[in-house]
Motif scaffolding. Structure first.
Motif, PDB file in Angstrom:
ATOM      1  N   VAL A  13       1.329  -1.334   0.152  1.00 41.06           N
ATOM      2  CA  VAL A  13       0.055  -0.320  -0.003  1.00 41.06           C
ATOM      3  C   VAL A  13       0.979   1.151   0.072  1.00 41.06           C
ATOM      4  CG1 VAL A  13      -1.262  -1.147   1.266  1.00 41.06           C
ATOM      5  CG2 VAL A  13       0.367  -0.193   1.937  1.00 41.06           C
ATOM      6  N   ASN A  14       0.750   2.108  -0.259  1.00 41.36           N
ATOM      7  CA  ASN A  14       1.251   3.383  -0.618  1.00 41.36           C
ATOM      8  C   ASN A  14       1.760   4.164   0.818  1.00 41.36           C
ATOM      9  OD1 ASN A  14       0.785   3.774  -3.186  1.00 41.36           O
ATOM     10  ND2 ASN A  14      -0.889   4.990  -3.133  1.00 41.36           N
ATOM     11  N   GLU A  15       0.940   4.166   1.669  1.00 42.84           N
ATOM     12  CA  GLU A  15       0.709   4.248   3.040  1.00 42.84           C
ATOM     13  C   GLU A  15       1.491   2.956   3.659  1.00 42.84           C
ATOM     14  OE1 GLU A  15       0.756   7.628   4.439  1.00 42.84           O
ATOM     15  OE2 GLU A  15       0.769   8.111   2.608  1.00 42.84           O
ATOM     16  N   TYR A  16       2.699   2.807   3.906  1.00 41.90           N
ATOM     17  CA  TYR A  16       2.704   1.117   4.346  1.00 41.90           C
ATOM     18  C   TYR A  16       4.255   1.551   5.930  1.00 41.90           C
ATOM     19  CZ  TYR A  16       7.345   3.104   3.165  1.00 41.90           C
ATOM     20  OH  TYR A  16       8.935   4.218   2.598  1.00 41.90           O
ATOM     21  N   ILE A  17       3.965   2.539   6.389  1.00 38.91           N
ATOM     22  CA  ILE A  17       4.358   2.679   7.852  1.00 38.91           C
ATOM     23  C   ILE A  17       3.514   2.955   8.997  1.00 38.91           C
ATOM     24  CG2 ILE A  17       5.456   3.977   9.656  1.00 38.91           C
ATOM     25  CD1 ILE A  17       7.904   3.868   7.458  1.00 38.91           C
ATOM     26  N   PRO A  18       2.327   2.817   8.783  1.00 42.34           N
ATOM     27  CA  PRO A  18       0.735   2.863  10.182  1.00 42.34           C
ATOM     28  C   PRO A  18       1.069   0.914  10.211  1.00 42.34           C
ATOM     29  CG  PRO A  18       0.522   4.714   8.741  1.00 42.34           C
ATOM     30  CD  PRO A  18       1.952   4.431   8.092  1.00 42.34           C
ATOM     31  N   PRO A  19       0.560   0.627   9.031  1.00 40.69           N
ATOM     32  CA  PRO A  19       0.414  -1.428   9.472  1.00 40.69           C
ATOM     33  C   PRO A  19       1.712  -1.660   9.397  1.00 40.69           C
ATOM     34  CG  PRO A  19       0.153  -0.431   7.158  1.00 40.69           C
ATOM     35  CD  PRO A  19       0.647   0.402   7.067  1.00 40.69           C
ATOM     36  N   LEU A  55       1.375 -15.367  15.736  1.00 40.48           N
ATOM     37  CA  LEU A  55       2.081 -15.060  13.950  1.00 40.48           C
ATOM     38  C   LEU A  55       0.830 -14.968  13.675  1.00 40.48           C
ATOM     39  CD1 LEU A  55       6.063 -15.284  14.214  1.00 40.48           C
ATOM     40  CD2 LEU A  55       5.008 -13.417  14.878  1.00 40.48           C
ATOM     41  N   GLY A  56       0.751 -16.320  13.173  1.00 39.57           N
ATOM     42  CA  GLY A  56      -0.546 -16.627  12.343  1.00 39.57           C
ATOM     43  C   GLY A  56      -2.207 -15.761  13.279  1.00 39.57           C
ATOM     44  N   ASP A  57      -1.770 -15.671  14.169  1.00 38.65           N
ATOM     45  CA  ASP A  57      -3.467 -14.930  14.108  1.00 38.65           C
ATOM     46  C   ASP A  57      -3.426 -13.114  13.805  1.00 38.65           C
ATOM     47  OD1 ASP A  57      -4.412 -16.933  15.599  1.00 38.65           O
ATOM     48  OD2 ASP A  57      -4.336 -15.473  17.526  1.00 38.65           O
ATOM     49  N   GLU A  58      -1.608 -12.849  14.220  1.00 37.87           N
ATOM     50  CA  GLU A  58      -1.764 -11.176  13.745  1.00 37.87           C
ATOM     51  C   GLU A  58      -1.037 -11.284  12.510  1.00 37.87           C
ATOM     52  OE1 GLU A  58      -2.731  -9.062  15.616  1.00 37.87           O
ATOM     53  OE2 GLU A  58      -2.301  -9.831  17.614  1.00 37.87           O
ATOM     54  N   MET A  59      -0.480 -12.119  11.758  1.00 33.65           N
ATOM     55  CA  MET A  59      -0.427 -12.302  10.196  1.00 33.65           C
ATOM     56  C   MET A  59      -1.406 -12.076   9.146  1.00 33.65           C
ATOM     57  SD  MET A  59       3.199 -14.161  10.119  1.00 33.65           S
ATOM     58  CE  MET A  59       3.572 -14.420   8.421  1.00 33.65           C
ATOM     59  N   GLN A  60      -2.842 -13.048   9.610  1.00 38.24           N
ATOM     60  CA  GLN A  60      -4.077 -13.328   9.165  1.00 38.24           C
ATOM     61  C   GLN A  60      -4.948 -11.408   9.499  1.00 38.24           C
ATOM     62  OE1 GLN A  60      -6.366 -16.369  10.835  1.00 38.24           O
ATOM     63  NE2 GLN A  60      -8.176 -15.370   9.707  1.00 38.24           N
ATOM     64  N   ARG A  61      -4.641 -11.133  10.559  1.00 40.60           N
ATOM     65  CA  ARG A  61      -5.128 -10.199  11.176  1.00 40.60           C
ATOM     66  C   ARG A  61      -4.803  -8.973   9.995  1.00 40.60           C
ATOM     67  NH1 ARG A  61      -5.926  -6.667  16.561  1.00 40.60           N
ATOM     68  NH2 ARG A  61      -6.456  -4.516  15.460  1.00 40.60           N
ATOM     69  N   THR A  62      -3.587  -8.649   9.618  1.00 43.28           N
ATOM     70  CA  THR A  62      -2.591  -7.682   9.070  1.00 43.28           C
ATOM     71  C   THR A  62      -3.157  -7.895   7.674  1.00 43.28           C
ATOM     72  OG1 THR A  62      -0.896  -7.326   9.985  1.00 43.28           O
ATOM     73  CG2 THR A  62      -0.231  -7.284   7.860  1.00 43.28           C
ATOM     74  N   HIS A  63      -3.779  -8.988   6.890  1.00 46.38           N
ATOM     75  CA  HIS A  63      -3.629  -9.503   5.308  1.00 46.38           C
ATOM     76  C   HIS A  63      -4.970  -9.216   5.534  1.00 46.38           C
ATOM     77  CE1 HIS A  63      -0.315 -12.407   5.090  1.00 46.38           C
ATOM     78  NE2 HIS A  63      -0.559 -11.645   4.560  1.00 46.38           N
ATOM     79  N   GLU A  65      -6.706  -6.529   6.938  1.00 52.20           N
ATOM     80  CA  GLU A  65      -7.372  -4.869   7.363  1.00 52.20           C
ATOM     81  C   GLU A  65      -5.807  -4.478   6.931  1.00 52.20           C
ATOM     82  OE1 GLU A  65      -5.591  -3.776  11.491  1.00 52.20           O
ATOM     83  OE2 GLU A  65      -7.029  -4.792  12.416  1.00 52.20           O
ATOM     84  N   VAL A  66      -4.998  -5.327   6.201  1.00 50.15           N
ATOM     85  CA  VAL A  66      -4.030  -3.940   4.467  1.00 50.15           C
ATOM     86  C   VAL A  66      -5.006  -4.434   3.759  1.00 50.15           C
ATOM     87  CG1 VAL A  66      -2.041  -3.547   4.136  1.00 50.15           C
ATOM     88  CG2 VAL A  66      -2.268  -3.994   6.980  1.00 50.15           C
ATOM     89  N   GLY A  67      -5.096  -5.900   3.303  1.00 44.39           N
ATOM     90  CA  GLY A  67      -4.928  -6.684   2.114  1.00 44.39           C
ATOM     91  C   GLY A  67      -3.275  -7.213   1.732  1.00 44.39           C
ATOM     92  N   GLN A  68      -3.152  -7.371   0.518  1.00 43.09           N
ATOM     93  CA  GLN A  68      -1.952  -7.629   0.041  1.00 43.09           C
ATOM     94  C   GLN A  68      -1.049  -6.988   1.034  1.00 43.09           C
ATOM     95  OE1 GLN A  68      -1.179  -8.038  -3.933  1.00 43.09           O
ATOM     96  NE2 GLN A  68      -2.362  -9.462  -3.760  1.00 43.09           N
ATOM     97  N   ALA A  69       0.378  -7.877   2.106  1.00 41.27           N
ATOM     98  CA  ALA A  69       1.125  -7.633   2.157  1.00 41.27           C
ATOM     99  C   ALA A  69       2.173  -8.546   2.233  1.00 41.27           C
ATOM    100  CB  ALA A  69       0.671  -7.239   3.546  1.00 41.27           C
ATOM    101  N   ILE A  70       3.714  -8.283   2.456  1.00 44.92           N
ATOM    102  CA  ILE A  70       4.647  -9.697   2.316  1.00 44.92           C
ATOM    103  C   ILE A  70       5.037 -10.400   3.449  1.00 44.92           C
ATOM    104  CG2 ILE A  70       6.440 -10.539   1.038  1.00 44.92           C
ATOM    105  CD1 ILE A  70       5.535  -8.878  -1.430  1.00 44.92           C
ATOM    106  N   PHE A  71       5.076 -11.158   3.985  1.00 46.62           N
ATOM    107  CA  PHE A  71       5.929 -11.154   5.319  1.00 46.62           C
ATOM    108  C   PHE A  71       6.900 -12.296   5.044  1.00 46.62           C
ATOM    109  CE2 PHE A  71       1.485 -10.459   7.809  1.00 46.62           C
ATOM    110  CZ  PHE A  71       2.017  -9.709   7.872  1.00 46.62           C
TER     111      PHE A  71
END
Length: 87
Positions: A13-19, A55-63, A65-71
């Motif tokens: 996303v354009n605003e990547y710092i907040p996530p 990590l499973g819970d929080e990575m899922q939440r990030t996906h 809320e943010v949409g596409q994200a790479i871990f």
């Protein structure tokens, strides 16, 4: 068994710092894991089962809320007592 995970998050996303900051803040809210943040990654350590659940819970939440994200992650398992004896 203990585990240490070195994790980097790249929200697409354009605003990547907040996530990224939100993810780190959520990790820091757990008292049963240790979180160390560096400039390019965050290290999470603790009991293997606990760390993997968090990590499973929080990575899922990030996906969700943010949409596409790479871990990007590196995992190191160790026994704290064994590590102390080797030192």
């Amino acid at each position: 068994m203990q585990v240490m995970v070195e994790l980097s998050l790249y929200p697409l996303v354009n605003e990547y710092i907040p996530p990224i900051q939100d993810f780190i803040d959520r990790l820091n809210s757990y008292s049963d894991i240790t979180v160390t943040t560096c400039s390019t990654s965050t290290q999470v350590s603790g009991d293997y089962t606990v760390v993997m659940k968090v990590l499973g819970d929080e990575m899922q939440r990030t996906h969700e809320e943010v949409g596409q994200a790479i871990f990007v992650a590196k995992f190191l398992n160790f026994d704290a007592m064994q590590a102390r004896k080797s030192s």
